[in-house]
Write a protein that holds these residues in place. Sequence first.
Motif, short mmCIF file in Angstrom:
data_model
loop_
_atom_site.label_atom_id
_atom_site.label_comp_id
_atom_site.label_asym_id
_atom_site.label_seq_id
_atom_site.Cartn_x
_atom_site.Cartn_y
_atom_site.Cartn_z
N GLN A 192 -21.34 -25.52 -22.58
CA GLN A 192 -21.87 -24.75 -21.45
C GLN A 192 -22.86 -23.69 -21.92
OE1 GLN A 192 -20.83 -25.65 -18.07
NE2 GLN A 192 -22.88 -24.77 -18.01
N HIS A 193 -22.58 -23.04 -23.04
CA HIS A 193 -23.55 -22.10 -23.61
C HIS A 193 -24.86 -22.82 -23.93
CE1 HIS A 193 -21.48 -18.27 -24.02
NE2 HIS A 193 -20.39 -18.89 -24.49
N ALA A 194 -24.77 -24.00 -24.54
CA ALA A 194 -25.97 -24.74 -24.93
C ALA A 194 -26.78 -25.18 -23.71
CB ALA A 194 -25.59 -25.95 -25.78
N LEU A 195 -26.09 -25.60 -22.66
CA LEU A 195 -26.79 -25.98 -21.43
C LEU A 195 -27.47 -24.78 -20.79
CD1 LEU A 195 -24.27 -28.47 -19.78
CD2 LEU A 195 -26.52 -29.03 -20.70
N ASP A 196 -26.74 -23.66 -20.70
CA ASP A 196 -27.28 -22.47 -20.05
C ASP A 196 -28.45 -21.88 -20.83
OD1 ASP A 196 -25.28 -22.92 -18.25
OD2 ASP A 196 -24.31 -20.97 -18.46
N ASP A 197 -28.36 -21.93 -22.17
CA ASP A 197 -29.39 -21.34 -23.02
C ASP A 197 -30.55 -22.28 -23.32
OD1 ASP A 197 -27.69 -19.20 -23.11
OD2 ASP A 197 -26.93 -19.62 -25.12
N GLY A 198 -30.39 -23.56 -22.95
CA GLY A 198 -31.42 -24.54 -23.30
C GLY A 198 -31.45 -24.87 -24.78
N THR A 203 -30.89 -35.22 -29.64
CA THR A 203 -32.13 -35.98 -29.51
C THR A 203 -31.91 -37.47 -29.27
OG1 THR A 203 -32.25 -36.23 -31.92
CG2 THR A 203 -33.38 -34.33 -30.94
N VAL A 204 -30.68 -37.97 -29.45
CA VAL A 204 -30.41 -39.39 -29.22
C VAL A 204 -30.35 -39.66 -27.72
CG1 VAL A 204 -29.18 -39.67 -31.40
CG2 VAL A 204 -27.91 -39.00 -29.34
N PRO A 205 -30.46 -40.91 -27.30
CA PRO A 205 -30.35 -41.24 -25.87
C PRO A 205 -28.98 -40.83 -25.31
CG PRO A 205 -31.28 -43.08 -27.07
CD PRO A 205 -30.81 -42.11 -28.10
N VAL A 206 -29.01 -40.29 -24.10
CA VAL A 206 -27.78 -39.87 -23.42
C VAL A 206 -27.73 -40.51 -22.04
CG1 VAL A 206 -26.48 -37.92 -22.48
CG2 VAL A 206 -27.74 -37.65 -24.64
N LEU A 207 -26.62 -41.19 -21.75
CA LEU A 207 -26.37 -41.78 -20.44
C LEU A 207 -25.23 -40.99 -19.80
CD1 LEU A 207 -26.66 -44.05 -18.30
CD2 LEU A 207 -25.05 -45.41 -19.69
N ALA A 208 -25.54 -40.20 -18.77
CA ALA A 208 -24.56 -39.35 -18.10
C ALA A 208 -24.13 -40.01 -16.81
CB ALA A 208 -25.15 -37.97 -17.84
N VAL A 226 -28.81 -34.27 -18.32
CA VAL A 226 -30.01 -35.10 -18.41
C VAL A 226 -31.28 -34.25 -18.44
CG1 VAL A 226 -31.40 -36.76 -17.09
CG2 VAL A 226 -28.96 -37.16 -17.43
N ALA A 227 -31.27 -33.14 -17.70
CA ALA A 227 -32.44 -32.26 -17.66
C ALA A 227 -32.65 -31.50 -18.95
CB ALA A 227 -32.30 -31.27 -16.50
N THR A 228 -31.62 -31.44 -19.79
CA THR A 228 -31.67 -30.62 -21.00
C THR A 228 -31.99 -31.42 -22.25
OG1 THR A 228 -29.98 -29.23 -19.97
CG2 THR A 228 -30.41 -28.83 -22.27
N VAL A 229 -31.77 -32.74 -22.23
CA VAL A 229 -32.01 -33.57 -23.41
C VAL A 229 -33.31 -34.36 -23.23
CG1 VAL A 229 -29.55 -33.75 -23.91
CG2 VAL A 229 -30.63 -35.50 -22.49
#
Length: 270
Positions: A192-198, A203-208, A226-229
Amino acid sequence: MTDYTTTSQGDRVAHDLRGSGPAVVFVTGAGPDRADDPVTTETAQRVADAGLTTVTFDRLGRGESPAEGRLDLDRELAAVAAMIEVAGAPALLVGHSSGCSVSLRAAAAGLPVTGLALWEAPLGDPAAVTQAWTDEIERLLDADDHENAMRHYMKDMPPEWLAGMESSPAWPAIARTVAAYRADAQSLAWAQHALDDGTLDVTVPVLAMYGVETFPEMPVAAASIVATVPQGTEQEMPGAMHTWEPEPMAARLAEFARQCAGQADQVRAG
């Protein structure tokens, strides 16, 4: 048939290895082990039948992977790393619930991961709120107050889930399993910190993914990831009550795993 592998931190992890081909490792969330998770077991078998290697494992302190002491995120990441090696590195990680944040942390930490397939990551509260929740769980665990630690861990979940656990004569033993959830809480706070802080360095593909019938925050969390990676895809899939339907999930995972393995091969080839 259960096999066992010892991690770099000395923990013994029980796991099932199936099939051959590109590697797929399933990382479950808080609670389940292989014995009471038939959906993941069936999905792993279907993916293996489709021509891939799959690993399912009991996370530390659960099922046939007993572990003592402070079961923190570093020890859990060592277990994930060991399972990637068992499957044949590099591997696609399939995270379920808080297993999503464990998987995100594994990728950010540089484990040999080709991609992440994430099912219903429970993220979305402000980072400060998630951190305070995690800190309280850790405080209660350090005080050996397992019953209140379990109550606090589940405070935002459907109340009938906790009520069912508390009504069981095995409640004291059930509550003690919360000692294994420290890594989940730590990973959720980190994510959550990483998402909030950007600062989510994946860098690998992410399927959410999330189910057709789900809690309203799950599609929001998927969109946030998805918006962050740089390589993210959001997808609704057949599923309900925080779990997926094995047949369509296995087909999608097999497709995504091959895609990620092919991309990884191209990167290695230069």
